[in-house]
Scaffold this motif. Structure first.
Motif, mmCIF file in Angstrom:
data_model
loop_
_atom_site.group_PDB
_atom_site.id
_atom_site.type_symbol
_atom_site.label_atom_id
_atom_site.label_comp_id
_atom_site.label_asym_id
_atom_site.label_seq_id
_atom_site.Cartn_x
_atom_site.Cartn_y
_atom_site.Cartn_z
ATOM 1 N N UNK A 1 36.094 31.918 43.848
ATOM 2 C CA UNK A 1 37.009 32.866 43.222
ATOM 3 C C UNK A 1 37.634 33.752 44.290
ATOM 4 N N UNK A 2 38.953 33.835 44.286
ATOM 5 C CA UNK A 2 39.707 34.685 45.196
ATOM 6 C C UNK A 2 40.434 35.758 44.400
ATOM 7 N N UNK A 3 40.792 36.829 45.095
ATOM 8 C CA UNK A 3 41.666 37.827 44.466
ATOM 9 C C UNK A 3 43.097 37.305 44.483
ATOM 10 N N UNK A 4 43.993 38.099 43.943
ATOM 11 C CA UNK A 4 45.378 37.634 43.792
ATOM 12 C C UNK A 4 46.047 37.347 45.133
ATOM 13 N N UNK A 5 45.621 38.002 46.189
ATOM 14 C CA UNK A 5 46.249 37.746 47.493
ATOM 15 C C UNK A 5 45.746 36.446 48.131
ATOM 16 N N UNK A 6 44.852 35.708 47.500
ATOM 17 C CA UNK A 6 44.306 34.473 48.054
ATOM 18 C C UNK A 6 45.127 33.242 47.777
ATOM 19 N N UNK B 1 39.148 42.037 41.373
ATOM 20 C CA UNK B 1 37.728 41.756 41.592
ATOM 21 C C UNK B 1 36.953 41.739 40.279
ATOM 22 N N UNK B 2 37.130 42.735 39.452
ATOM 23 C CA UNK B 2 36.355 42.832 38.217
ATOM 24 C C UNK B 2 36.672 41.680 37.261
ATOM 25 N N UNK B 3 37.943 41.334 37.142
ATOM 26 C CA UNK B 3 38.300 40.196 36.284
ATOM 27 C C UNK B 3 37.735 38.906 36.841
ATOM 28 N N UNK B 4 37.779 38.746 38.137
ATOM 29 C CA UNK B 4 37.221 37.555 38.761
ATOM 30 C C UNK B 4 35.722 37.435 38.538
ATOM 31 N N UNK B 5 35.003 38.561 38.661
ATOM 32 C CA UNK B 5 33.562 38.521 38.414
ATOM 33 C C UNK B 5 33.257 38.236 36.947
ATOM 34 N N UNK B 6 34.044 38.828 36.035
ATOM 35 C CA UNK B 6 33.827 38.553 34.619
ATOM 36 C C UNK B 6 34.074 37.075 34.302
ATOM 37 N N UNK B 7 35.140 36.531 34.860
ATOM 38 C CA UNK B 7 35.427 35.116 34.623
ATOM 39 C C UNK B 7 34.347 34.223 35.221
#
Length: 149
Positions: free
Chosen positions: A105-110, A138-144
């Protein structure tokens, strides 16, 4: 006057006992005291001889104190290492990473990283690029990641 006579009588009594003990058992050397100390650390019994020298008493006391500290520290670390669960092997190379995880999982800048890996000539990097999931933050990525686990 009375206390000095009492002190003199006590010291004479002590020296008489010491002399009688040395005649019966012999005077212990430093080597004998070291043998007693090592024997005590290894769990062997004492020979029943005690040295009358105060330096040997100090040596034996320091050795026993040292033995208690070392054995306690060893037992503590051994218990801790045996009760902790085994950690899985961590990936050391890109190939290990690709085989050990299901997605990255990357953030939007990835997104530029994903494009770069997908255009790579290496099939390992292309597989890694396919595994990348671009999250919002980050939080949305961790939740997903927790939801899709």
């Amino acid at each position: 006057m009375f206390t000095s006579n009492l002190t003199h009588a006590w010291s004479c009594d002590l020296s008489d006992k010491t002399e009688r003990w040395q005649i019966r058992h012999g005077r212990l050397s430093t080597e004998a005291v070291l043998l007693e100390a090592v024997g005590s650390l290894l769990g062997q019994g004492h020979y029943g001889r005690i040295s009358s020298s105060s330096s040997n008493h100090i040596l034996a006391g320091c050795w026993l104190f040292f033995g208690v500290i070392i054995s306690t520290a060893y037992r503590g670390s051994l218990i801790a290492s045996l009760t902790l669960p085994r950690q899985p092997a961590r990936p050391e190379t890109v190939e290990d990473l690709v085989t050990s995880v299901e997605r990255v999982t990357y953030e939007s800048y990835g997104s530029s990283h994903k494009e770069f890996l997908l255009k790579s000539e290496s099939p390992t990097y292309q597989t890694l690029g396919d595994m990348i999931y671009i999250g919002v933050d980050i939080m949305d990525g961790l939740r997903d990641a927790l939801r899709k686990k």
